[in-house]
Design a protein around this motif. Structure first.
Motif, PDB file in Angstrom:
ATOM      1  N   ALA A   3      49.200  11.064  24.081  1.00 37.18           N
ATOM      2  CA  ALA A   3      49.008  11.140  25.530  1.00 37.18           C
ATOM      3  C   ALA A   3      49.046  12.600  25.957  1.00 37.18           C
ATOM      4  CB  ALA A   3      50.092  10.353  26.262  1.00 37.18           C
ATOM      5  N   THR A   4      48.868  12.830  27.252  1.00 31.17           N
ATOM      6  CA  THR A   4      49.078  14.137  27.851  1.00 31.17           C
ATOM      7  C   THR A   4      50.429  14.110  28.537  1.00 31.17           C
ATOM      8  OG1 THR A   4      46.718  14.480  28.204  1.00 31.17           O
ATOM      9  CG2 THR A   4      48.211  15.804  29.533  1.00 31.17           C
ATOM     10  N   TYR A   5      51.250  15.123  28.266  1.00 30.01           N
ATOM     11  CA  TYR A   5      52.601  15.187  28.803  1.00 30.01           C
ATOM     12  C   TYR A   5      52.779  16.464  29.615  1.00 30.01           C
ATOM     13  CZ  TYR A   5      53.699  11.572  25.384  1.00 30.01           C
ATOM     14  OH  TYR A   5      53.731  10.406  24.656  1.00 30.01           O
ATOM     15  N   GLN A   6      53.357  16.327  30.793  1.00 24.38           N
ATOM     16  CA  GLN A   6      53.775  17.485  31.577  1.00 24.38           C
ATOM     17  C   GLN A   6      55.204  17.795  31.165  1.00 24.38           C
ATOM     18  OE1 GLN A   6      51.557  19.125  33.500  1.00 24.38           O
ATOM     19  NE2 GLN A   6      50.150  17.575  32.735  1.00 24.38           N
ATOM     20  N   ILE A   7      55.469  19.036  30.830  1.00 30.90           N
ATOM     21  CA  ILE A   7      56.808  19.434  30.394  1.00 30.90           C
ATOM     22  C   ILE A   7      57.450  20.179  31.556  1.00 30.90           C
ATOM     23  CG2 ILE A   7      58.139  20.717  28.695  1.00 30.90           C
ATOM     24  CD1 ILE A   7      55.666  20.419  26.827  1.00 30.90           C
ATOM     25  N   SER A   8      58.537  19.650  32.077  1.00 29.85           N
ATOM     26  CA  SER A   8      59.151  20.161  33.288  1.00 29.85           C
ATOM     27  C   SER A   8      60.438  20.908  32.994  1.00 29.85           C
ATOM     28  CB  SER A   8      59.431  18.990  34.223  1.00 29.85           C
ATOM     29  OG  SER A   8      60.297  19.375  35.258  1.00 29.85           O
ATOM     30  N   ALA A   9      60.664  21.975  33.753  1.00 26.54           N
ATOM     31  CA  ALA A   9      61.928  22.691  33.647  1.00 26.54           C
ATOM     32  C   ALA A   9      63.089  21.792  34.046  1.00 26.54           C
ATOM     33  CB  ALA A   9      61.896  23.929  34.538  1.00 26.54           C
ATOM     34  N   VAL A  10      62.838  20.858  34.956  1.00 25.03           N
ATOM     35  CA  VAL A  10      63.883  19.953  35.403  1.00 25.03           C
ATOM     36  C   VAL A  10      64.260  18.986  34.282  1.00 25.03           C
ATOM     37  CG1 VAL A  10      64.436  18.112  37.045  1.00 25.03           C
ATOM     38  CG2 VAL A  10      63.169  20.132  37.797  1.00 25.03           C
ATOM     39  N   ASP A  11      63.257  18.496  33.532  1.00 24.40           N
ATOM     40  CA  ASP A  11      63.506  17.525  32.474  1.00 24.40           C
ATOM     41  C   ASP A  11      64.201  18.143  31.269  1.00 24.40           C
ATOM     42  OD1 ASP A  11      62.304  15.502  33.901  1.00 24.40           O
ATOM     43  OD2 ASP A  11      60.344  15.854  33.010  1.00 24.40           O
ATOM     44  N   VAL A  12      63.624  19.228  30.751  1.00 23.16           N
ATOM     45  CA  VAL A  12      64.108  19.708  29.464  1.00 23.16           C
ATOM     46  C   VAL A  12      64.003  21.219  29.302  1.00 23.16           C
ATOM     47  CG1 VAL A  12      61.923  19.368  28.283  1.00 23.16           C
ATOM     48  CG2 VAL A  12      64.020  19.261  26.985  1.00 23.16           C
ATOM     49  N   GLY A  13      63.020  21.833  29.901  1.00 24.34           N
ATOM     50  CA  GLY A  13      62.817  23.269  29.712  1.00 24.34           C
ATOM     51  C   GLY A  13      62.157  23.565  28.387  1.00 24.34           C
ATOM     52  N   GLY A  14      62.174  24.804  28.005  1.00 26.59           N
ATOM     53  CA  GLY A  14      61.556  25.250  26.774  1.00 26.59           C
ATOM     54  C   GLY A  14      61.458  26.761  26.817  1.00 26.59           C
TER      55      GLY A  14
END
Length: 94
Positions: free
Chosen positions: A18-29
Motif C-alpha cells: 500500500a501507500t503509507y503516510q509516515i507522520s511525526a505524530v505516529d512514529v517519526g523517523g
C-alpha cells in the motif's frame, strides 16, 4: 573521505502492500548524515512529510520533504533535507 548515512523510518500498523503516510505524530523517523540528524518532527511552523509505497514483491519507494536538521551539539536547526529513494528485494536462493 566518505560520508556516513543512516536512514530509519517505521511504518506503523503495516498491513501489506500500500501507500503509507509516515507522520511525526505516529512514529517519526530520521536521516543521519555524518554528525547531523534530519528528523521527521514538527519544529515551529515547519511540518516535514514522508510517505512510502510498498509493493507486493517487497520493493518500494519513499519520499521525505523538509526534514529538520539537528547538528550534534548545536542549539539551532541545521537546515533541512529532502530525499527520494527506491529499493528492490532480491530472492534468496540459498
Amino acid at each position: 573521505d566518505g560520508h556516513e548515512i543512516e536512514i530509519s523510518f517505521m511504518i506503523p500498523s503495516y498491513s501489506g502492500p500500500a501507500t503509507y503516510q509516515i507522520s511525526a505524530v505516529d512514529v517519526g523517523g530520521f536521516v543521519g548524515v555524518d554528525n547531523t540528524t534530519y528528523n521527521l518532527e514538527n519544529y515551529l511552523n515547519r511540518r516535514p512529510t514522508a510517505s512510502a509505497i510498498v509493493r507486493s514483491d517487497g520493493s518500494g519507494s519513499m519520499t521525505a520533504t523538509d526534514l529538520i536538521g539537528d547538528e550534534l551539539g548545536a542549539s539551532a536547526p541545521a537546515g533541512s533535507l529532502s530525499l527520494s529513494m527506491t529499493w528492490v528485494c532480491v530472492p534468496n536462493y540459498s
